[in-house]
Design an enzyme around this catalytic site. Structure first.
Site, PDB file in Angstrom:
ATOM      1  N   TYR A 176      41.559  36.337  45.895  1.00 20.45           N
ATOM      2  CA  TYR A 176      41.006  36.539  44.561  1.00 20.45           C
ATOM      3  C   TYR A 176      40.539  37.991  44.442  1.00 20.45           C
ATOM      4  O   TYR A 176      39.480  38.375  44.940  1.00 20.45           O
ATOM      5  CB  TYR A 176      39.838  35.593  44.293  1.00 20.45           C
ATOM      6  CG  TYR A 176      40.210  34.127  44.203  1.00 20.45           C
ATOM      7  CD1 TYR A 176      41.529  33.707  44.082  1.00 20.45           C
ATOM      8  CD2 TYR A 176      39.224  33.148  44.239  1.00 20.45           C
ATOM      9  CE1 TYR A 176      41.861  32.371  44.002  1.00 20.45           C
ATOM     10  CE2 TYR A 176      39.544  31.798  44.154  1.00 20.45           C
ATOM     11  CZ  TYR A 176      40.865  31.414  44.044  1.00 20.45           C
ATOM     12  OH  TYR A 176      41.180  30.079  43.970  1.00 20.45           O
ATOM     13  N   TRP A 189      37.362  32.369  41.107  1.00 18.92           N
ATOM     14  CA  TRP A 189      38.661  33.022  40.890  1.00 18.92           C
ATOM     15  C   TRP A 189      38.547  34.080  39.793  1.00 18.92           C
ATOM     16  O   TRP A 189      39.000  35.216  39.961  1.00 18.92           O
ATOM     17  CB  TRP A 189      39.699  31.952  40.523  1.00 18.92           C
ATOM     18  CG  TRP A 189      41.107  32.448  40.323  1.00 18.92           C
ATOM     19  CD1 TRP A 189      41.607  33.691  40.595  1.00 18.92           C
ATOM     20  CD2 TRP A 189      42.215  31.690  39.823  1.00 18.92           C
ATOM     21  NE1 TRP A 189      42.946  33.754  40.298  1.00 18.92           N
ATOM     22  CE2 TRP A 189      43.341  32.543  39.815  1.00 18.92           C
ATOM     23  CE3 TRP A 189      42.372  30.370  39.384  1.00 18.92           C
ATOM     24  CZ2 TRP A 189      44.603  32.117  39.378  1.00 18.92           C
ATOM     25  CZ3 TRP A 189      43.625  29.948  38.951  1.00 18.92           C
ATOM     26  CH2 TRP A 189      44.732  30.811  38.949  1.00 18.92           C
TER      27      TRP A 189
END
Length: 329
Positions: free
Chosen positions: A56, A21
């Site tokens: 992401y 992430w």
């Protein structure tokens, strides 16, 4: 690096994985070079599991992973991505749209440059989705079509995890589990083990709190979720600092610090605590640079925590943290 079997698949993965992430976005600025160095350091340390998502950095994380793996060559690690958060609006009905879900998977296949994805997870969908068998039927069809090898879910709540594993082809559940979110160990882990479902422990350092490096005056950039999502303004509040009020959490971090041995960092200690739970298949700390990635990987080499330490940490959770989070998630 120790290995654990990934649920009902035939794969074994490193017990410490790489959460991608941070190299995608919403964790402050991470340069392309730093992102690649972080991932390379993780792979150099023996990490064989990477968790990412199509949102992401709007695909940035997936594309960086593809670039690094192309440059390295050799055997590919187990890559788990996610779908669903690109839905606009993000509502349960969107998960019944087979064409849209297939489009999301096709985009991830292109970003990752992989014909058949190892794992695709429903990305924290609304709770109603877990009561819609047709959604899981769409995922079954993608397995049959050769687009994905397996699928799982990423959940916000223990109750969602318990419902998800009623579907027989759910191979994994990703859930927040750390020193500040201990509820999954009460019932959910036992049920997942009974059904041979892999557990991916996310947010293991409580958004960096359990590195022990934050203070009351720590500043976060405007594009960092730790600045803009403390009260759930953008997504579930529990994803930021595990849902614990920042000042409360800082006090608890100081209480944890006294149990950290002198030859370990607090981050390593917090990750080792998670790995004491045999139901956990892989823990996925993020890293914004090579040093953080290497530190995370070292958690696999630490000795087991003794029972007095574990008991003290359970008590700390019950007295200082549980009132804020235990029944909510």
């Amino acid at each position: 690096m120790k290995q654990r079997t990934f649920g009902n698949t035939t794969r074994s993965v490193s017990e410490v994985g790489f959460g991608a992430w941070a190299i995608g976005g919403t964790w402050g600025e991470v340069s392309h070079a730093d992102a690649k160095q972080a991932l390379n350091a993780a792979l150099d340390a023996g990490i064989t599991f990477i968790d990412t998502a199509d949102v992401y950095g709007d695909g940035r994380s997936e594309k960086i992973i593809a670039e690094v793996l192309r440059e390295r060559g050799g055997a590919s690690p187990f890559i788990a991505t996610k779908l669903g958060r690109r839905l606009d609006p993000h509502v349960a009905a969107g998960y019944n749209n087979a064409q849209q879900l297939n489009d999301f998977v096709d985009r991830s296949r292109e970003n990752l440059q992989i014909e058949t994805l190892d794992m695709v997870q429903l990305h924290c969908p609304p709770t109603e989705v877990y009561y819609q068998p047709e959604v899981f039927g769409i995922m079954d069809e993608m397995v049959a079509a050769g687009k994905i090898r397996a699928y799982g879910v990423s959940v916000e709540k223990v109750e969602e995890g318990l419902k998800a594993i009623e579907f027989p082809n759910v191979s994994s559940v990703q859930i927040i589990y750390n020193l500040f979110r201990q509820r999954p160990a009460e019932l959910f882990f036992r049920e997942a083990q009974r059904r041979n479902v892999a557990i991916i422990a996310r947010v293991p350092l409580a958004s960096g709190l359990l590195t022990g490096k934050m203070r009351a005056d720590t500043a976060f950039s405007a594009d960092d979720h730790r600045a803009f999502n403390r009260n759930g303004e953008a997504f579930d509040k529990g994803e930021t600092f595990s849902g614990v009020p920042f000042e409360v959490a800082l006090e608890a971090v100081e209480a944890v610090r006294r149990y950290v041995p002198g030859d370990a960092t607090m981050a390593e200690f917090a990750l080792r605590w998670i790995l004491m739970e045999q139901a956990v298949t892989v823990v996925i700390p993020g890293a914004k640079n090579a040093q953080q990635a290497a530190t995370n990987a070292r958690a696999s080499t630490l000795p087991a925590l003794d029972e007095p330490t574990l008991a003290a940490l359970r008590d700390l959770y019950q007295t200082q943290i549980a009132p804020w989070v235990h029944q909510r998630w």
